[in-house]
Enzyme design. Structure first.
Site, PDB file in Angstrom:
ATOM      1  N   SER A 152       0.806  -0.883   0.189  1.00 29.91           N
ATOM      2  CA  SER A 152      -0.027  -0.176  -0.434  1.00 29.91           C
ATOM      3  C   SER A 152       1.125   1.795  -0.115  1.00 29.91           C
ATOM      4  O   SER A 152       1.758   1.580   1.044  1.00 29.91           O
ATOM      5  CB  SER A 152      -1.071   0.116   1.420  1.00 29.91           C
ATOM      6  OG  SER A 152      -1.673   1.508   1.646  1.00 29.91           O
ATOM      7  N   ARG A 184     -15.744   6.920   8.474  1.00 29.20           N
ATOM      8  CA  ARG A 184     -16.027   6.192   8.913  1.00 29.20           C
ATOM      9  C   ARG A 184     -16.074   7.010  10.471  1.00 29.20           C
ATOM     10  O   ARG A 184     -15.153   7.134  11.207  1.00 29.20           O
ATOM     11  CB  ARG A 184     -14.374   5.423   9.313  1.00 29.20           C
ATOM     12  CG  ARG A 184     -14.474   5.202   7.587  1.00 29.20           C
ATOM     13  CD  ARG A 184     -12.708   4.904   7.498  1.00 29.20           C
ATOM     14  NE  ARG A 184     -12.370   4.935   6.418  1.00 29.20           N
ATOM     15  CZ  ARG A 184     -11.466   4.481   5.567  1.00 29.20           C
ATOM     16  NH1 ARG A 184     -10.669   4.805   6.091  1.00 29.20           N
ATOM     17  NH2 ARG A 184     -11.684   4.325   4.832  1.00 29.20           N
ATOM     18  N   LYS A 200      -7.939  -1.458  -9.400  1.00 33.93           N
ATOM     19  CA  LYS A 200      -8.802  -1.556  -7.822  1.00 33.93           C
ATOM     20  C   LYS A 200     -10.284  -1.157  -7.554  1.00 33.93           C
ATOM     21  O   LYS A 200      -9.635   0.448  -7.153  1.00 33.93           O
ATOM     22  CB  LYS A 200      -7.877  -2.079  -7.181  1.00 33.93           C
ATOM     23  CG  LYS A 200      -8.847  -2.873  -6.119  1.00 33.93           C
ATOM     24  CD  LYS A 200      -7.521  -2.504  -4.579  1.00 33.93           C
ATOM     25  CE  LYS A 200      -7.718  -3.492  -3.022  1.00 33.93           C
ATOM     26  NZ  LYS A 200      -8.511  -2.313  -2.480  1.00 33.93           N
ATOM     27  N   HIS A 248     -13.786  -1.533  -1.300  1.00 32.83           N
ATOM     28  CA  HIS A 248     -12.417  -1.303  -0.113  1.00 32.83           C
ATOM     29  C   HIS A 248     -13.166  -2.130   1.112  1.00 32.83           C
ATOM     30  O   HIS A 248     -12.924  -1.265   2.272  1.00 32.83           O
ATOM     31  CB  HIS A 248     -12.329   0.144  -0.590  1.00 32.83           C
ATOM     32  CG  HIS A 248     -10.864   0.794  -0.009  1.00 32.83           C
ATOM     33  ND1 HIS A 248     -10.336   1.454  -0.693  1.00 32.83           N
ATOM     34  CD2 HIS A 248     -10.085   0.069   1.492  1.00 32.83           C
ATOM     35  CE1 HIS A 248      -9.055   1.468   0.406  1.00 32.83           C
ATOM     36  NE2 HIS A 248      -9.390   0.799   0.656  1.00 32.83           N
ATOM     37  N   ASP A 300     -11.917  -9.300  -4.769  1.00 33.15           N
ATOM     38  CA  ASP A 300     -11.212  -8.709  -2.825  1.00 33.15           C
ATOM     39  C   ASP A 300     -12.920  -7.937  -2.223  1.00 33.15           C
ATOM     40  O   ASP A 300     -13.632  -7.865  -2.963  1.00 33.15           O
ATOM     41  CB  ASP A 300     -10.521  -7.484  -3.232  1.00 33.15           C
ATOM     42  CG  ASP A 300     -10.332  -6.767  -1.600  1.00 33.15           C
ATOM     43  OD1 ASP A 300      -9.988  -7.000  -0.982  1.00 33.15           O
ATOM     44  OD2 ASP A 300     -11.212  -5.883  -1.728  1.00 33.15           O
ATOM     45  N   SER A 301     -12.384  -8.231  -1.147  1.00 32.07           N
ATOM     46  CA  SER A 301     -13.922  -8.012   0.322  1.00 32.07           C
ATOM     47  C   SER A 301     -14.102  -9.047   0.666  1.00 32.07           C
ATOM     48  O   SER A 301     -15.191  -9.855  -0.395  1.00 32.07           O
ATOM     49  CB  SER A 301     -14.437  -6.906  -0.634  1.00 32.07           C
ATOM     50  OG  SER A 301     -13.646  -5.252  -0.890  1.00 32.07           O
ATOM     51  N   VAL A 308     -13.965 -11.359   1.985  1.00 30.78           N
ATOM     52  CA  VAL A 308     -12.885 -13.357   2.089  1.00 30.78           C
ATOM     53  C   VAL A 308     -12.733 -13.295   3.345  1.00 30.78           C
ATOM     54  O   VAL A 308     -12.015 -13.110   3.867  1.00 30.78           O
ATOM     55  CB  VAL A 308     -11.674 -13.482   1.304  1.00 30.78           C
ATOM     56  CG1 VAL A 308     -11.193 -15.052   0.870  1.00 30.78           C
ATOM     57  CG2 VAL A 308     -12.981 -12.564  -0.429  1.00 30.78           C
ATOM     58  N   ARG A 309     -13.016 -15.160   4.005  1.00 34.37           N
ATOM     59  CA  ARG A 309     -12.747 -15.357   5.297  1.00 34.37           C
ATOM     60  C   ARG A 309     -12.103 -16.762   5.322  1.00 34.37           C
ATOM     61  O   ARG A 309     -11.143 -17.175   6.157  1.00 34.37           O
ATOM     62  CB  ARG A 309     -13.688 -15.060   5.619  1.00 34.37           C
ATOM     63  CG  ARG A 309     -13.942 -13.435   6.630  1.00 34.37           C
ATOM     64  CD  ARG A 309     -12.588 -12.880   7.439  1.00 34.37           C
ATOM     65  NE  ARG A 309     -14.001 -11.468   7.523  1.00 34.37           N
ATOM     66  CZ  ARG A 309     -13.567 -10.627   6.853  1.00 34.37           C
ATOM     67  NH1 ARG A 309     -13.553 -10.594   5.306  1.00 34.37           N
ATOM     68  NH2 ARG A 309     -13.861  -9.200   6.849  1.00 34.37           N
TER      69      ARG A 309
END
Length: 417
Positions: free
Chosen positions: A134, A194, A294, A318, A356-357, A359-360
């Site tokens: 990043s 946030r 992305k 994200h 992406d986003s 995923v566990r």
């Protein structure tokens, strides 16, 4: 009829070794929910840092939708198919990797562990997973590349700076340090709304943490008549109030300088200046290698990426950190993969689709692959491991995700309902 013994498989070996040695995994469990709780416990005295890393925008509805979406797609195993010798290797942009997993770009890892991005980059290289760095890292491009090593595979994620000279400097440094692909994040031209960060007025960049790509950049630092910093380590844990007090009440020059640099770097990366499709030409003209966007969520945008000659997209929101109330990323992937243009471009090799986003688990990975993704980025689970035990924790997360994916692949699960 006697069946042949399957060839050795490092993912199966990882599973069997746990039982043979009689020792549980490093994190004490492989249950991702329990691991998340362990990470929270490890950070209990630094909850603003924990919430900054793991929190989401607004009511967190997008983050919840991301995870819930996987419950709406079910794997349908096929039986009596010989998959004794499984292979989950994946080729992306001409490079073959041991699995379809990639380490997602996560900023400010120094909030969670003293070794920060160096631990994650080292773990990724050890396991053989591509590491995406990043721009908001708490270590320099050069130091992360060194930690990832000569055998590590690394990509660079760009928060597109406001000024051309800073952008060019970062691209030059990334290329010089062995980052082979460029990932531009499209959804973070401004900070997300946030609530947890607002309640604690917590923003690490304001205190000089997460700006180490900037403080090590010669072009950025020249603005202040300062040399670029080498081998800079941020302090763990971050204590914002102490820094603020030192700067504003005690006049500490270092603290004042770091706060100034943080403000200026934030102005580069989150300036509020939004880019357009036409602006992509500047990056394409100045980057040699795969170029990935992305943050794609709409079918029309995926098709525009093809029209603009983009090499790949990451279907991502994200992790729900930017837009509250957004579509679940897995649903966006499903919609995008319904496009004939996307399917044709993917089949011909003109477009690589990553996901992406949310995923566990390994089954989450397989669902994304079954829908059409060619690779899957893992973010928060890796940060759980980092917060608990550093590099070893990250390695366990990567290993268990790959082992879990491989074991499920043994039932030839290629169909969804």
């Amino acid at each position: 009829m006697t069946a042949e013994v399957p060839l050795p498989n490092k993912w199966t070996n990882y599973l069997v070794d746990i039982y043979v040695r009689g020792r549980p995994p490093v994190l004490g469990t492989a249950n991702i929910k329990d691991i998340e709780e362990k990470a929270r416990e490890a950070m209990k005295d630094h909850m603003p840092a924990y919430m900054y890393t793991f929190g989401s925008a607004g009511t967190c509805s997008t983050d919840s939708a991301n995870k819930r979406a996987f419950e709406n797609y079910r794997l349908v195993p096929r039986m009596l198919v010989d998959v004794s010798n499984r292979n989950i290797e994946t080729t992306i942009f001409g490079v073959t990797y041991p699995s379809p997993l990639l380490v997602a770009p996560v900023g400010v890892q120094g909030l969670l562990h003293a070794d920060a991005e160096l631990a994650t980059a080292s773990a990724a290289a050890s396991v053989g997973v591509p590491f995406i760095m990043s721009t908001a890292s708490s270590r320099s491009i050069e130091d992360v590349a060194k930690a990832n090593g000569p055998l590590g595979h690394r990509w660079y994620q760009l928060y597109w700076p406001r000024t051309a000279e800073i952008t060019l400097s970062l691209l030059k440094r990334a290329k010089a340090n062995g980052f082979t692909a460029l990932v531009i994040t499209l959804d973070t031209m401004i900070l997300g709304w946030r609530l947890h960060d607002l309640e604690t007025a917590y923003l690490p960049f304001a205190y000089g943490v997460g700006i180490q790509v900037g403080t090590s950049d010669p072009v950025f630092m020249q603005r202040f008549d300062l040399p670029p910093r080498e081998n800079e380590w941020t302090r763990f844990p971050l204590e914002p109030e102490k820094i603020r007090m030192a700067a504003l009440e005690q006049g500490d020059e270092e603290a004042l300088r770091n706060m100034l640099l943080g403000k200026e770097w934030l102005g580069e990366l989150n300036s509020g200046a939004f880019r357009t499709w036409d602006d992509l030409k500047f990056i394409k003209d100045n980057w040699e290698g795969p170029f990935i966007l992305k943050g794609i969520q709409r079918v029309a945008d995926a098709e525009k990426a093809i029209a603009n000659g983009i090499d790949g997209i990451v279907v991502s929101n994200h992790g729900g950190r930017q837009v509250d109330g957004a579509i679940a990323s897995l649903d966006a992937l499903d919609n995008i993969m319904e496009s004939r243009k996307v399917r044709a471009a993917q089949k011909s090799g003109k477009l690589t689709v990553l996901f992406d986003s949310g995923v566990r688990t390994g089954s989450d990975v397989l669902e994304a692959l079954a829908i059409g993704a060619q690779g899957v980025l893992i973010g928060r689970p890796i940060m759980y491991g980092l917060a608990i035990t550093g590099q070893e924790g990250v390695e366990q997360i990567l290993l268990q995700m790959q082992c879990n994916t491989n074991s499920l692949d043994g039932t030839e699960t290629t169909q969804l309902t």
